[in-house]
Design a protein around this motif. Sequence first.
Motif, short mmCIF file in Angstrom:
data_model
loop_
_atom_site.label_atom_id
_atom_site.label_comp_id
_atom_site.label_asym_id
_atom_site.label_seq_id
_atom_site.Cartn_x
_atom_site.Cartn_y
_atom_site.Cartn_z
N UNK A 98 0.74 -1.08 -0.12
CA UNK A 98 -0.05 0.03 0.19
C UNK A 98 0.91 1.27 -0.09
N UNK A 99 0.41 2.39 -0.78
CA UNK A 99 0.93 3.70 -0.69
C UNK A 99 0.07 4.66 -1.41
N UNK A 100 0.37 5.81 -1.40
CA UNK A 100 -0.65 6.81 -2.30
C UNK A 100 0.01 6.75 -3.81
N UNK A 101 -0.94 6.17 -4.67
CA UNK A 101 -0.43 5.94 -5.74
C UNK A 101 -1.86 5.94 -6.70
N UNK A 102 -1.72 5.67 -8.17
CA UNK A 102 -2.60 5.76 -9.09
C UNK A 102 -3.65 4.54 -8.89
N UNK A 103 -4.90 5.12 -8.86
CA UNK A 103 -6.14 4.03 -8.65
C UNK A 103 -5.99 2.91 -9.47
N UNK A 104 -6.03 3.26 -10.88
CA UNK A 104 -5.92 2.32 -11.96
C UNK A 104 -5.05 1.12 -11.59
N UNK A 105 -4.05 1.29 -10.73
CA UNK A 105 -3.12 0.12 -10.51
C UNK A 105 -3.89 -0.67 -9.80
N UNK A 106 -5.07 -0.46 -8.79
CA UNK A 106 -5.79 -1.42 -8.03
C UNK A 106 -7.03 -1.96 -8.97
N UNK A 107 -7.63 -1.26 -9.55
CA UNK A 107 -8.57 -1.75 -10.60
C UNK A 107 -8.17 -2.51 -11.65
N UNK A 108 -7.08 -2.04 -12.03
CA UNK A 108 -6.24 -2.75 -13.15
C UNK A 108 -5.75 -4.24 -12.79
N UNK A 109 -5.39 -4.44 -11.50
CA UNK A 109 -4.85 -5.72 -10.85
C UNK A 109 -6.00 -6.36 -10.99
N UNK A 110 -7.09 -6.09 -10.25
CA UNK A 110 -8.18 -6.91 -10.14
C UNK A 110 -8.66 -7.54 -11.57
N UNK A 111 -8.99 -6.65 -12.34
CA UNK A 111 -9.43 -6.98 -13.75
C UNK A 111 -8.48 -7.68 -14.40
N UNK A 112 -7.23 -7.40 -14.42
CA UNK A 112 -6.27 -8.10 -15.13
C UNK A 112 -6.09 -9.62 -14.83
N UNK A 113 -6.14 -9.51 -13.47
CA UNK A 113 -6.04 -10.96 -12.86
C UNK A 113 -7.24 -11.89 -13.30
#
Length: 417
Positions: free
Chosen positions: A257-272
């Motif tokens: 966790x850190x303050x970073x781009x939201x798309x990194x989380x949403x993309x991780x879920x959808x990409x997986x």
Amino acid sequence: LNHNKYFPLDEISLLSYIESVPKLAERLGGNKSHWKLREVGDGNLNYVFIVIGPAGSFVVKQALPYVRCVGESWPLSLDRSYYEANALKEHGLLSPEHVPEVYHFDYQMALTVMHYLEPPHIILRKGLLAGTVYPLLAEHMSDYMAKTLFNTSLVAIPTTIHKSRVAKFSGNVSLCRLTEQVIFSEPYMVAPNNHWTSPHLDEDAKAIRLDDQLKLEIAGLKAKFCESSQALIHGDLHTGSIMVTATSTQVIDPEFAFCGPMGFDVGAFLGNLLLAFFSQDGHASENDREDYKRWILQTVADSWNLFQKKFLALWETTWKDPGDAYPATIYNTANVRELVQKRYISQLFEDTLGFGAAKMIRRIVGIAHVEDLESITDKDVRAVCERRALNVAKLLLKERRNFSSIEQVLSTIQSIK
Ligand code: ADP
Ligand code: SR1
Ligand code: MG
Ligand code: MG
Ligand code: MG
């Protein structure tokens, strides 16, 4: 605070540790002769123990001073445990239904004690591998992502709070650098850590290293990963970081966790989810996974569509008392509000596709692969699944700006198959 007193616990020393922390001993009930524990860590980095007593139970997660799946040759900061415990607490306040409660944190021992997600909870990746439908997954994950991401962004909060959170999590350097290395660099170069289904994908891996357009795009995403502090993100939101039953969805393991781009989380879920989709042919007998593949794609679509709907719904409730990004005196008409929301969501969609694609690529040619694909024992079959996933990911990474809806992405995926 330091880790001078740190030592890695085993099943014996953990009993004594618990005995020395009254609130933990009380939670279990009885005494250490009654407590049953076992190490269940199946992730890449840490130790995880399940502890059960006559009155209660919990999970103990302890960081090791190195990357567990590699060994002591790759040291890794024990501080990750501090960031994980804090992210669990902060995200837990925002989305309590989907985050296990933290009972105890010990900085020196790099150890977090949290709620035990009892069976039938299983790791989502394993459920997807088994072909199990989770009817509430999209509803729950869109809820978790919308609440945690929206409420830690400047759309919702003032820069004062945001900057203190950025400062707090900016120490999670070694984990961010691990991601920079294994997701944004190594798959695009010759690196000893890399591996893939060989010789089948030798040319595919080489093509990635020779693809200037891909290098241009991954550079932009790496810069965004390093420079953006958009929201407090989980940082490792793949399907191995989610535990599920038919009615419950719980997000664990936010040590990145850190303050970073939201798309990194949403993309991780959808990409997986897409990796799970592409692996299905390797687990099917006589095409019996076709309905399941449709369910996965529907879940990808629902997750994105519900996420953006819920994100915008949260935004609608805060116009009168917004964060510092969109002051009410400036964003004071329906028209300008619609304009900024459209711009925000379309940028977030582009980031989601880019980061999601990068996460697919690293799982096929980088250091850490996924069980969805690795468990396909016939290498010829596995390579076909992997190549399809790679080709879609490369296309998404390069062409992400040309997609304006998740449905368009899914029809492209289906047309490639
Ligand atoms: P790592 O950081 O090493 O990947 P995880 O936090 O993902 O560790 O945990 C590893 C495994 O331990 C998970 O895959 C899951 O099986 C189990 N686990 C972790 N946290 C819990 C929990 N709160 N309840 C039940 N099982 C858990
Ligand atoms: C050495 S790479 C290990 C990977 O496992 C973690 O869960 C992260 O995804 C990291 O990239
Ligand atoms: Mg994990
Ligand atoms: Mg982890
Ligand atoms: Mg990933």
